[in-house]
Scaffold this active site. Structure first.
Site, PDB file in Angstrom:
ATOM      1  N   ARG A 124       0.880  -1.181   0.000  1.00  0.00           N
ATOM      2  CA  ARG A 124       0.000   0.000   0.000  1.00  0.00           C
ATOM      3  C   ARG A 124       0.911   1.224   0.000  1.00  0.00           C
ATOM      4  NH1 ARG A 124      -1.930   3.604   3.931  1.00  0.00           N
ATOM      5  NH2 ARG A 124      -4.046   4.395   3.560  1.00  0.00           N
TER       6      ARG A 124
ATOM      7  N   SER B 260     -12.480  -3.721   1.749  1.00  0.00           N
ATOM      8  CA  SER B 260     -12.657  -3.027   3.024  1.00  0.00           C
ATOM      9  C   SER B 260     -14.142  -2.789   3.271  1.00  0.00           C
ATOM     10  CB  SER B 260     -11.934  -1.679   3.002  1.00  0.00           C
ATOM     11  OG  SER B 260     -10.543  -1.854   2.837  1.00  0.00           O
TER      12      SER B 260
ATOM     13  N   LYS C  35      -4.981   6.183   7.957  1.00  0.00           N
ATOM     14  CA  LYS C  35      -6.057   6.370   6.989  1.00  0.00           C
ATOM     15  C   LYS C  35      -6.995   7.436   7.532  1.00  0.00           C
ATOM     16  CE  LYS C  35      -8.684   3.736   3.668  1.00  0.00           C
ATOM     17  NZ  LYS C  35      -9.219   2.478   3.238  1.00  0.00           N
TER      18      LYS C  35
END
Length: 224
Positions: free
Chosen positions: A53, A122, A151
């Protein structure tokens, strides 16, 4: 290294044990070590699944990093997926991809990656979780279960919601968001099969030892 020594991972042989300790890379935490060195320490320490990521890499650099990580994960017999960038996942022949609610719809992703690749999605609500499973997800990442700086747009997901999601779907669920070795046991009894972390692995001064410790705490949380 993992004991079962599988050389290939797809949605048909993915197990809950593979999702026990899911490491998410982030170059934000690189210091003296390269991302490759950090990841290898995490794999040596017992990470069972890896997601790349990297939000701030260009596509070309991201692809090269993904190819390198795919090769490294294969050496340790650990599944490897790419976050968000489906095309990079396809181009590096990752074991699968992981997408969020604001990314491409799960069924559209499935059409692109084919019937065998691993697809993670998610989710923050029971409705999102049930729909993701219906659209072809193989596992769910649910969170943020604790406050997180990784996040900014992640909504808090309560323990009760996490448990309700686990009860509503038939695919494995991992908890994400703000999880550390000190709070992971608070997730006991929720129905999850593992956890996904960034800083709890890559933010540690000694990644190998930190990963080993976190894995012990995660197994304790699961009553194993």
């Amino acid at each position: 290294m993992k004991s079962d020594k599988r050389d290939h991972f797809d949605r048909h042989n993915l197990t809950e044990d593979d999702l026990l300790l899911y490491a998410v890379t982030d170059q934000h935490w690189t210091g003296k070590q390269t991302l490759h060195e950090q990841l290898e320490d995490a794999l040596k320490g017992g990470a069972t699944f890896v997601q790349i990521r990297e939000k701030h890499m260009g596509d070309a650099e991201f692809l090269e990093e993904a190819k390198d990580f795919k090769k490294l994960c294969a050496q340790y017999h650990v599944p490897f997926v790419v976050n968000d960038n489906v095309q990079v996942g396809i181009d590096c022949d990752a074991d699968g991809v992981h997408v969020g609610q604001s990314d491409m719809e799960a069924d559209d992703v499935r059409k692109l990656i084919g019937p065998d690749k691993i697809l993670g999605v998610s989710a923050e609500t029971v409705e999102e979780a049930v729909l993701a499973e219906k659209r072809g997800a193989d596992y769910l990442g649910v969170g943020a279960v604790f406050p997180t700086s990784s996040k900014d747009d992640a909504e808090d997901v309560s323990y009760d919601t996490l448990k309700a999601i686990c009860e509503a779907v038939h695919i494995p669920v991992i908890a994400i968001g703000g999880i550390t070795r000190d709070n992971v046991t608070q997730l006991s009894g929720s129905g999850i099969c593992g956890i996904a972390v960034i800083s709890a692995i890559f933010g540690q001064k000694e990644i190998l030892k930190g990963t080993e410790d976190l894995k012990r705490q995660t197994l304790k949380m699961l009553g194993r």
